[in-house]
Write an enzyme that holds these catalytic residues in place. Structure first.
Site, mmCIF file in Angstrom:
data_model
loop_
_atom_site.group_PDB
_atom_site.id
_atom_site.type_symbol
_atom_site.label_atom_id
_atom_site.label_comp_id
_atom_site.label_asym_id
_atom_site.label_seq_id
_atom_site.Cartn_x
_atom_site.Cartn_y
_atom_site.Cartn_z
ATOM 1 N N ARG A 193 17.824 45.976 39.098
ATOM 2 C CA ARG A 193 16.442 46.032 38.608
ATOM 3 C C ARG A 193 15.477 46.081 39.796
ATOM 4 O O ARG A 193 15.824 45.666 40.913
ATOM 5 C CB ARG A 193 16.132 44.848 37.705
ATOM 6 C CG ARG A 193 16.080 43.509 38.361
ATOM 7 C CD ARG A 193 15.610 42.429 37.359
ATOM 8 N NE ARG A 193 16.441 42.386 36.193
ATOM 9 C CZ ARG A 193 16.042 42.739 34.950
ATOM 10 N NH1 ARG A 193 14.804 43.108 34.722
ATOM 11 N NH2 ARG A 193 16.873 42.688 33.945
ATOM 12 N N ALA B 144 20.468 50.748 44.246
ATOM 13 C CA ALA B 144 19.763 49.513 44.591
ATOM 14 C C ALA B 144 18.389 49.441 43.912
ATOM 15 O O ALA B 144 17.959 50.365 43.222
ATOM 16 C CB ALA B 144 19.633 49.395 46.100
ATOM 17 N N HIS B 145 17.724 48.358 44.116
ATOM 18 C CA HIS B 145 16.433 48.096 43.487
ATOM 19 C C HIS B 145 15.363 49.105 43.895
ATOM 20 O O HIS B 145 15.317 49.540 45.031
ATOM 21 C CB HIS B 145 15.951 46.672 43.785
ATOM 22 C CG HIS B 145 15.833 46.363 45.243
ATOM 23 N ND1 HIS B 145 14.792 45.656 45.762
ATOM 24 C CD2 HIS B 145 16.634 46.645 46.283
ATOM 25 C CE1 HIS B 145 14.960 45.526 47.045
ATOM 26 N NE2 HIS B 145 16.068 46.106 47.397
ATOM 27 N N ASN B 146 14.552 49.466 42.916
ATOM 28 C CA ASN B 146 13.404 50.351 43.126
ATOM 29 C C ASN B 146 13.764 51.782 43.525
ATOM 30 O O ASN B 146 12.893 52.550 43.935
ATOM 31 C CB ASN B 146 12.444 49.769 44.182
ATOM 32 C CG ASN B 146 11.686 48.571 43.651
ATOM 33 O OD1 ASN B 146 12.188 47.459 43.696
ATOM 34 N ND2 ASN B 146 10.516 48.812 43.090
ATOM 35 N N SER C 219 14.681 51.380 47.283
ATOM 36 C CA SER C 219 13.390 52.061 47.376
ATOM 37 C C SER C 219 13.492 53.516 47.809
ATOM 38 O O SER C 219 12.477 54.142 48.111
ATOM 39 C CB SER C 219 12.433 51.316 48.316
ATOM 40 O OG SER C 219 12.197 50.023 47.822
#
Lengths: 350, 350, 350
Positions: free
Chosen positions: A219, A240-242, A260
Site C-alpha cells: 500500500r 513497492a509502495h507508491n 515511488s
C-alpha cells in the site's frame, strides 16, 4: 474425454496418415507427451526431436517427413501450431462451475455487501464494509480486508489476501498466495531504533488486470499504489509502495519495482528485472530479463544489463568483456615491444 | 473524512492562496493525486510536474511559483514535506479495533495458552502448547504451530505460518503469507537419491522486528536461526537455516541470505541482494541493491556488484567496462602502428 | 529433555574434560549457542571463535587445545562433526503425531476420496473428486483443488495450494505457502488489450520430491509441467509453464526456470539462478548461484555468470575485469609513447 484420430483429422480438415481409431486422451508438447497424447511439430527445427517423443500422434506441416520406418500416425495441415491450438478448447478438462452464494463455512462480516451472484467459498473471510461485485468468486481461505471494494467477475484464488481499503476493478484475477495492500517498507531512525512510517494509503488495481501467485503489492504511504488497466503480472513479483504501473504492461516473474517509481503504459519487463526507487520509466519501455533500471528511461527504450543501459551499448560491452582476457595479453605484448616493464597487476593474466 | 482547505491551512499555520471551502478527501503524491486529493511539492525539482498533477490543492514552500494562469489552490509553509506528513494522522482511515477474544470460527488446541487480551480471528489455527501474549492479534487463516511462543502486542497478519517451536519477542509484526520455521534446505547423497537432513532447530525473532509479506525463514538444523531485535525485513526475502541476523538491520525485498551466514548489527541490504553461505558480514555493512556478498565483509564495508567488492573498486570497474569497446579499438590501432597482426579474437570489435 | 555431560560423553565414547553433571538442553552451532547448549568444533579454523561462543560445552577433536585459562568443558572424540550429528535424534523435540482422520473443521467435498489413514486438519479444503493417499497429511488451511491426486505419505504444510488436476507421487513434501498449478503466464495481443492464453494442462510431481515455502509452479498450457522423482526445490523458486525438471535435481532459493525449458537429471542450481525460456539443460549441469542460463547447456556443464558461460571462461573474464581500470592506464601510456593523442573517452580513467 477421449477423441479418436479420425474425428480429430476431420475437425482440422487435415489429411490422416495412420489408424483413425487410435484414441487420444490429451494434448502435450513434443518433450512431455506420453502415450495417449497428441502433439505437433510447429517448426522444422523440432523435427529431430520427434524420434524421442512418446506422443501417440502428431500434427505436422505439409513438408514434414519422418524416417521411413517410423510408424507414428500423422495429421497433415497447413499450419500445425494453429491447428493444435484450435483443439485446446475441445480437450479442456471440465471445471466445476462455482455456485453462487456464500458457503456456510465462510466468515462474512455483517456489514459486508456481497452481490447475490458472487460466490464465497469455505474458510474465505470478508471484513467489515467490504463490497464484492456480481459474479466474483472468492476462493477458499482468501481474506478480504475491511472496506475493500471488488468489482464484477473477479477471481480471487485460494489464500489470496487483500488488506483493508484495497480496490479492484472488474474482471481482475489474482492467483493464490498473493498479498495486496501490506504496509510499505519505510522506517526512520528513532531513539530506540527504527521507527515505522505509517502507511495510510492504499492500492488500486484496474480492470482486466491479472496477478500471479505469491506476488506482493504494498500500500502507498499516502495516496495509492496503482496497477493500470489490462496489466499482467507474473509470480513472485514485488511492487513497492507508491509505485504507479501503467496500462497493458507485462511484468515477468521475480521482478521487483522499487518505491515511488512510475512505469508508463505498454512496458514489458523480463524475469528477475528490477528498477530503483523514484525513477520514471516511459511508455513502451522493454526491460530485458534481469535488467536493472537504475535511472529514468525514455519512451520506447530497450534496456539491458544488470545496471541497465540501452541494449545496443550494453551488448557491445558484454561482447567486449568476452575478449578482455585476450586483450590483456595483447597489451602485455605491446608493452614488451616498447620495452615497458610489466606492471604487477598483470602477473596473473590468463 | 473530508476537511476543507481553510481548516487545513490553519492547522499548518500556512498561508492559503485559494478558496478555503474546497474539500479535501485524501492525501497523495504529485504523480498519483486525483481530484479531491491534497499533495505537496517537497523539492524545487518536482515543480515542473505540477502542471500534470490532478491534485485539488498543493502544499508548497515560500519560493514556489506557478504559471500565471494556474488556478490550483496553494498552502504556503516553511517546510512542505514535514507539513504534509503532519497531516497523515488526521487523514488516516479508521481501522476497526481488533476485539479481544477468540473467534468461535478459530481452532485453538486445548493445551494452547492465549492471553485474555489477545485476539484470534476466524480460521486462525493454534497448535498444542502454543503461548500467545497480551494484546497480540492473530489474523484470519494464520497457523501457529505447536509449542510456538509469541510475546505481547505482536501482529500476525492473515495466512502467516509459524511452524512448531518458533519463538517471537514482543511487538513483532509479520505480514501475510510469510512462513517462519520451515525446514532448512539440506540433503546428503544416499543410495536411493538425496536424503533429507533433519532440522531439529528453530527460529527466534527478537522484539520490535517487522517482517514483510511472503518471506521465508528456515529453521536451524540445530540451535536456532535468529533475527535480532529491531531488524526490519521487506517482502519476498529468503533467510536460510542457521542464519544469524543482528539487531536493527534493514533488508530490502527479494534479498536472499544463505545458510549459516552471520550478519552484524545495523547492516543494510538493498533489494535483490544476496550472500553466500557460511560468510560473516560485520556490523554496519551496506550491501547495495543486487550486491552479492560471496566473502566475509568487515565492519562498515560498503559493498557493490553482483560478485561484490568494495564500492569504490567495483564502481571503477563498472566505469571501465563502459570504455572497453573503445579500448579494443585503441589497442588494435597500437598494434597496427607497431606492425603486429590483428589477432583472430579481435575481428568482431565494435 | 536435558541430558548431562557425563551421559553424553558415554554415548559418544568420548573423553570428558569437565564436570559430568553439567546439564545440556540443546544443540547449537558455535555462533548461535547459548548457555545450556552443546556445540562442536568441526574444523581447526573455527577454533579462534571458541572464546566468543556462549556454549556450555564443546565436542572437539583430539588435537584441539584451548587457552590455558579456559574453563569450558570438552568432550574429545575422533570425529567431532559426526559425533555431534549423532546426537540430533536424541535431542529432537517431540512432534505431536498427526492423528488420522478428517477434522470436523475441515471442508471435504462429498466426491473426494480420503484414505482412512490420511489426516486432514482444520480449515483444510479438499475439492470435488480429489484423491488423498494413505498416511498423507493435509495441514491447516491447505487447499486441494478438484480432481487433484495425491499419493501416500505426502505432507502438505499449512496454507499450501494445489490447483485443480495437479498430481503428486508418494512421499512428496510441500512447505507452506507454495502454490502448484496456477495458470502459466501467457497472453497474446488482442483488440482490447492482452488476451489470456488458456492453460488446460497440469502439473505432475514425482515421488520423493520436496518443495520449499512460497514456491510457484505453473500448470502447462497443454500437457504437463513436470518435476522428476527425488528432486528438491528450495523456497521462493519459480517454475514456469511446461517446464520439465528431471530427477534428483537440487534447485536453491529464489531461482527461476522460464517456460518450456527442460532440465536433465541430476542438475544443481545455486540460489537466484535462472534460465531463459525454451532452452535445454543437459544432465548433471551445475549452475552457480545467480548463473543465468540463456542458451542450451550440454551434459555435465558447469555454468557461471549473470549471462552464463562455462565456469572457466567466465571466471577468467571476471578476473580480467578486475584489471581493467589498470589496463586503461597502461594503454594510455602506450599511446603516449607512440605519440597517439588520448581519446576523449579515456579522460575519466581511474
Amino acid at each position: 474425454m477421449a477423441r479418436n484420430l479420425g474425428d480429430i483429422a476431420r475437425r482440422l480438415n487435415g489429411q490422416l496418415d495412420g489408424d483413425p481409431t487410435v484414441e487420444i486422451h490429451g494434448l502435450a508438447g513434443l518433450f512431455d507427451a506420453r502415450a495417449g497424447d497428441l502433439s505437433f511439430v510447429g517448426e522444422v527445427r523440432y523435427a529431430p526431436f520427434v524420434a524421442r517423443s512418446r506422443a501417440s500422434a502428431l500434427i505436422v506441416g505439409p513438408e514434414f517427413t519422418t524416417a521411413p520406418n517410423a510408424s507414428i500416425p500423422l495429421i497433415r495441415v497447413a499450419k500445425p501450431a494453429a491447428a493444435f491450438e484450435s483443439l485446446l478448447d475441445w480437450f479442456r478438462p471440465e471445471r466445476p462451475a462455482s455456485p453462487s452464494g456464500i458457503s456456510p463455512a465462510a466468515f462474512v462480516a455483517a456489514s459486508a455487501s456481497i452481490a447475490p451472484t458472487a460466490c464465497v467459498h469455505a474458510h474465505a473471510n470478508i471484513g467489515d464494509g467490504a463490497v464484492v461485485g456480481d459474479a466474483t468468486i472468492v476462493h477458499a481461505g482468501a481474506r478480504i480486508g475491511s472496506n475493500v471494494r471488488i468489482g464484477r467477475q473477479c477471481v480471487l484464488h485460494a489464500n489470496v489476501v487483500l488488506q483493508d481499503h484495497v480496490r479492484l476493478g472488474d474482471r481482475v484475477v489474482i492467483h493464490s498466495g498473493t498479498v495486496v495492500g501490506c504496509d510499505g517498507f519505510g522506517y526512520r531512525p528513532g531513539k530506540a531504533g527504527l521507527e515505522k512510517l505509517e502507511h495510510i494509503g492504499t492500492v488500486e488495481i484496474g480492470d482486466d488486470v491479472e496477478i500471479g501467485a505469491c506476488v506482493t503489492i504494498d500500500r502507498a504511504r499516502f495516496g495509492r499504489t496503482t496497477i493500470g488497466r489490462g496489466t499482467k503480472i507474473d509470480n513472485l513479483v514485488q511492487i513497492a509502495h507508491n509505485v504507479q504501473i501503467g496500462e497493458h504492461c507485462v511484468i515477468a516473474a521475480q521482478t521487483g519495482i522499487s518505491g515511488s517509481t512510475t512505469v508508463g503504459d505498454g512496458c514489458v519487463f523480463g524475469g528477475q528485472a528490477a528498477t530503483a526507487g523514484h525513477v520514471h520509466i516511459g511508455r513502451r519501455v522493454t526491460a530485458a530479463a534481469r535488467a536493472g533500471l537504475t535511472k529514468d528511461a525514455p519512451d520506447g527504450a530497450v534496456m539491458f544489463g544488470i545496471y541497465a543501459g540501452p541494449v545496443r551499448e550494453k551488448r557491445r560491452e558484454e561482447a567486449a568483456l568476452r575478449k578482455l582476457p585476450d586483450l590483456l595479453k595483447r597489451v602485455r605484448e605491446l608493452e614488451k615491444q616498447l620495452g615497458i616493464a610489466d606492471s604487477g597487476g598483470a602477473t596473473e593474466d590468463g
